[in-house]
Motif scaffolding. Structure first.
Motif, mmCIF file in Angstrom:
data_model
loop_
_atom_site.group_PDB
_atom_site.id
_atom_site.type_symbol
_atom_site.label_atom_id
_atom_site.label_comp_id
_atom_site.label_asym_id
_atom_site.label_seq_id
_atom_site.Cartn_x
_atom_site.Cartn_y
_atom_site.Cartn_z
ATOM 1 N N TYR A 147 -5.126 2.898 -2.662
ATOM 2 C CA TYR A 147 -4.396 2.596 -1.728
ATOM 3 C C TYR A 147 -3.078 1.473 -2.291
ATOM 4 C CZ TYR A 147 -7.993 4.430 1.394
ATOM 5 O OH TYR A 147 -9.013 5.058 1.878
ATOM 6 N N LEU A 148 -3.567 0.753 -3.114
ATOM 7 C CA LEU A 148 -2.446 -0.311 -3.363
ATOM 8 C C LEU A 148 -1.556 0.258 -4.515
ATOM 9 C CD1 LEU A 148 -4.622 -3.425 -3.600
ATOM 10 C CD2 LEU A 148 -3.251 -2.810 -1.980
ATOM 11 N N VAL A 149 -0.238 -0.381 -4.400
ATOM 12 C CA VAL A 149 0.841 0.151 -5.488
ATOM 13 C C VAL A 149 1.266 -0.942 -6.159
ATOM 14 C CG1 VAL A 149 1.135 2.323 -4.284
ATOM 15 C CG2 VAL A 149 2.478 0.537 -3.576
ATOM 16 N N SER A 150 1.009 -2.099 -5.439
ATOM 17 C CA SER A 150 1.710 -3.442 -6.011
ATOM 18 C C SER A 150 1.219 -4.597 -5.498
ATOM 19 C CB SER A 150 3.203 -3.374 -5.924
ATOM 20 O OG SER A 150 3.827 -3.558 -4.833
ATOM 21 N N GLN A 151 1.520 -5.563 -6.244
ATOM 22 C CA GLN A 151 0.842 -6.997 -5.896
ATOM 23 C C GLN A 151 1.850 -8.113 -6.438
ATOM 24 O OE1 GLN A 151 -3.146 -7.640 -7.641
ATOM 25 N NE2 GLN A 151 -2.849 -9.862 -7.315
ATOM 26 N N GLU A 152 1.884 -9.097 -5.566
ATOM 27 C CA GLU A 152 2.964 -10.027 -6.244
ATOM 28 C C GLU A 152 2.569 -11.262 -5.688
ATOM 29 O OE1 GLU A 152 7.572 -12.018 -5.562
ATOM 30 O OE2 GLU A 152 7.012 -10.154 -4.464
ATOM 31 N N ASN A 153 2.159 -12.638 -6.536
ATOM 32 C CA ASN A 153 1.686 -13.605 -6.456
ATOM 33 C C ASN A 153 2.835 -14.867 -6.707
ATOM 34 O OD1 ASN A 153 -0.622 -12.082 -6.157
ATOM 35 N ND2 ASN A 153 -1.698 -13.085 -7.744
ATOM 36 N N CYS A 155 0.854 -1.121 -0.065
ATOM 37 C CA CYS A 155 0.066 -0.147 0.036
ATOM 38 C C CYS A 155 0.938 1.340 0.072
ATOM 39 C CB CYS A 155 -1.069 0.040 1.242
ATOM 40 S SG CYS A 155 -2.111 -1.416 1.457
ATOM 41 N N ARG A 156 0.262 2.428 -0.306
ATOM 42 C CA ARG A 156 1.201 3.595 -0.143
ATOM 43 C C ARG A 156 1.279 3.953 1.177
ATOM 44 N NH1 ARG A 156 -1.738 7.859 -1.241
ATOM 45 N NH2 ARG A 156 -3.771 6.783 -1.414
ATOM 46 N N PRO A 157 2.349 4.399 1.373
ATOM 47 C CA PRO A 157 2.725 4.663 2.915
ATOM 48 C C PRO A 157 1.647 5.458 3.400
ATOM 49 C CG PRO A 157 4.587 5.181 1.439
ATOM 50 C CD PRO A 157 3.493 5.036 0.541
ATOM 51 N N GLY A 158 1.411 5.105 4.623
ATOM 52 C CA GLY A 158 0.080 5.583 5.665
ATOM 53 C C GLY A 158 -1.320 5.182 5.219
ATOM 54 N N THR A 159 -1.508 4.153 4.369
ATOM 55 C CA THR A 159 -2.823 3.827 3.824
ATOM 56 C C THR A 159 -3.175 2.318 4.271
ATOM 57 O OG1 THR A 159 -2.285 3.158 1.514
ATOM 58 C CG2 THR A 159 -2.740 5.481 1.999
ATOM 59 N N ILE A 160 -2.183 1.529 4.690
ATOM 60 C CA ILE A 160 -2.610 0.049 4.928
ATOM 61 C C ILE A 160 -3.765 -0.085 5.916
ATOM 62 C CG2 ILE A 160 -0.786 -0.270 6.903
ATOM 63 C CD1 ILE A 160 -0.454 -2.924 5.637
ATOM 64 N N LYS A 161 -3.884 0.879 7.018
ATOM 65 C CA LYS A 161 -4.856 0.631 8.092
ATOM 66 C C LYS A 161 -6.202 0.855 7.288
ATOM 67 C CE LYS A 161 -2.463 1.287 12.241
ATOM 68 N NZ LYS A 161 -2.357 1.848 13.481
ATOM 69 N N LYS A 162 -6.386 1.988 6.560
ATOM 70 C CA LYS A 162 -7.685 2.377 5.549
ATOM 71 C C LYS A 162 -7.849 1.136 4.549
ATOM 72 C CE LYS A 162 -6.656 7.340 5.759
ATOM 73 N NZ LYS A 162 -6.023 8.390 4.922
ATOM 74 N N HIS A 163 -6.868 0.633 3.916
ATOM 75 C CA HIS A 163 -7.047 -0.464 2.987
ATOM 76 C C HIS A 163 -7.545 -1.639 3.781
ATOM 77 C CE1 HIS A 163 -7.012 -2.861 -0.480
ATOM 78 N NE2 HIS A 163 -6.225 -3.717 0.147
ATOM 79 N N MET A 164 -6.988 -2.169 4.716
ATOM 80 C CA MET A 164 -7.245 -3.212 5.455
ATOM 81 C C MET A 164 -8.970 -3.173 6.028
ATOM 82 S SD MET A 164 -4.925 -5.428 5.431
ATOM 83 C CE MET A 164 -4.565 -6.512 6.762
#
Length: 113
Positions: free
Chosen positions: A88-94, A10-19
């Motif tokens: 909020y998301l900037v990247s994903q790795e699977n 997530c973008r810095p400072g947004t992980i709690k909002k995203h969750m």
């Protein structure tokens, strides 16, 4: 068994909002289709703007069938739209993992050791 390891950043400072967004709009529908994850958690060390979840499937066909049903669900599509709008998301790795031959995730060792 195979495991689907997913890491999102997530973008810095947004992980709690995203969750919170996921908890309110994504968790119920995703777990309805994929089952209960092996792990779903925020990263404590390293990139603390990341979270990881791991889903267990019988095989690739099981994974494909469950994910296809998830992707077709209107409630999931609605969540994805809300997530994209929030930005909020900037990247994903699977990564798909296969358990080591000696590892049995369903049975615990009892009375050994």
């Amino acid at each position: 068994m195979i495991y689907d390891l997913r890491t999102y950043t997530c973008r810095p400072g947004t992980i709690k909002k995203h969750m919170k967004l996921y908890e309110d709009h994504g968790w119920k529908v995703q777990s309805k289709h994929l089952g209960y994850p092996v792990v779903y958690g925020a990263v404590e060390t390293g990139d603390v703007n990341s979270y990881v979840h791991v889903w267990m499937y019988e095989d690739a066909a099981d994974r494909a069938a469950k994910r296809q049903k998830l992707q077709a669900d209107p409630e999931w599509k609605e969540y994805l739209a809300k997530s994209a709008e929030a930005g909020y998301l900037v990247s994903q790795e699977n990564k798909i993992l296969v358990a080591a031959p000696f590892f049995d995730p369903i049975h615990e060792k009892k009375g050994e050791g």
